[in-house]
Design an enzyme around this catalytic site. Structure first.
Site, short mmCIF file in Angstrom:
data_model
loop_
_atom_site.label_atom_id
_atom_site.label_comp_id
_atom_site.label_asym_id
_atom_site.label_seq_id
_atom_site.Cartn_x
_atom_site.Cartn_y
_atom_site.Cartn_z
CB CYS A 140 -0.93 0.00 1.21
SG CYS A 140 -1.98 1.47 1.30
CB CYS A 143 -0.66 2.51 4.01
SG CYS A 143 -2.15 1.80 3.34
CG ASP A 144 3.10 1.32 4.62
OD1 ASP A 144 2.74 1.84 5.69
OD2 ASP A 144 2.81 0.15 4.31
#
Ligand code: NAP
Length: 329
Positions: A140, A143-144
């Protein structure tokens, strides 16, 4: 009585899944006194449990650990009376007027079902893969990605997701390698063009990853590659590898029973309702587009409200009437 189950009690709501969508649906239906039964499957807590710091969930200015966020939601649902049970849904039957789920061999019955079983990221299946998840290996970018500023990273895949993630990562990374097993991308022309013309993105064609390499702290520092044409092996120094080879929605028990798109994502209409009255879908299981924790939570809330309204609208007598007009499979 029409709604009496032969074996156990007829549940008002069964929620399948304990990611953001399922837990939010649990909070809302529990607060509405629907006494939901929540089924935790093979990946309790969903995809957030495989990430570390979540910086984009509103309300946490310093960010929050994915597992902690899920644990908080779980406790919040329990506080209002949601009941949790481990169990994998093996089969689904749209019985007349109610729904049946086979869970670890036992049939459960419910007036409404909220399917929030999520989608599982596909992984390469390399030997040391699980060790690096959350330590330089993720699926992701949203997300990261922000954790990898001014360092080189790699994206593996050749579809729309890989191209989108690669372009997104150029905001942070010093360089983005786009590693694909073919010599052309599968992605739509516009996304492929956007990726391939970006000065920070370098494609590596006809190549697969064969091994992840970690540093002394166990953080990823390189990936070993195999050129499928030349058979040459090499090592690419990157701080993170983003796997973008697709997701699989967890809809196997519903195949042939509920409408899905060609990739297996549940189709909804009238809010979160599937093609069957009383069966609702929320989160990644019905969302190939946004796939965010906050959108999943929003959809879980919507599904809970849809289920509550369905139950209010349909008393036992009307349910029998509606049930006879349900499509039977
Ligand atoms: P996808 O289209 O299925 O592409 C997956 C890519 O990963 C393919 O290039 C595939 O290679 C590669 N791949 C699969 N297994 C692999 C393996 N084991 N090792 C190495 N490479 C592997 O998946 P997606 O990109 O996630 O897209 C899914 C759906 O969502 C698509 O319909 C897409 O159009 C849609 N989507 C749309 C948007 C948008 O419109 N903005 C954004 C994201 C996704 P091959 O090419 O060799 O098969």
């Amino acid at each position: 009585m029409f709604l009496m189950s032969l074996k156990g009690a007829m549940e008002k709501v069964i929620i399948i899944g304990t990611g953001c969508a399922g837990l939010t649906a649990a909070i809302y239906t529990a607060r509405a006194n629907l006494n939901p039964l929540v089924l935790e499957g093979r990946e309790p807590g969903g995809q957030l449990t495989t990430t570390t710091l979540v910086e984009n969930y509103p309300g946490f200015p310093e960010g929050i650990d994915g597992p902690e966020l899920i644990m908080n939601m779980h406790q919040q649902a329990e506080r209002f009376g949601a009941r949790f049970r481990f169990g994998v849904v093996e089969a689904f039957e749209p019985a007349t007027g109610y729904r049946r789920l086979q869970v670890d061999g036992e049939w459960l019955e419910a007036q409404t079902v909220i399917i929030a079983s999520g989608a599982s990221a596909k992984w390469l299946g390399l030997e040391n893969e699980s060790k690096f998840k959350g330590h330089g290996l993720t699926s992701c970018a949203t997300c990261d990605g922000a954790f990898y500023r001014d360092v080189p990273v790699a994206v593996i895949g050749g579809g729309d997701t890989a191209c989108e993630e690669a372009v997104f990562l150029t905001r942070f990374a010093s360089k983005v390698y786009l590693i694909h097993r073919r010599d052309h991308l599968r992605a739509s022309a516009i996304l492929a063009d956007r990726a391939l013309t970006h000065p920070k993105i370098e494609p590596i064609w006809n190549t697969i990853a064969t091994r992840y390499v970690g540093d002394a702290q166990g953080e990823l520092e390189a990936v070993e590659l195999l050129d499928l044409k030349t058979k040459e092996r090499s090592r690419l120094a990157v701080k993170c590898v983003f796997i973008a080879i697709g997701h699989t929605p967890n809809t196997q028990p519903f195949r042939g029973k509920l409408e899905m798109d060609p990739n297996g994502y549940l189709l909804t209409r009238k809010g979160t309702q599937t093609n069957l009255p009383g069966v609702f879908a929320a989160g990644d299981v019905a969302d190939p587009i946004y796939r965010q924790a906050v959108t999943a939570a929003g959809q879980g809330c919507a599904a809970a409200i849809d289920a509550e309204r369905y139950l209010v609208d349909i008393d036992s007598a009307r349910l029998e009437e509606v049930g006879t007009s349900l499509p039977l499979y």
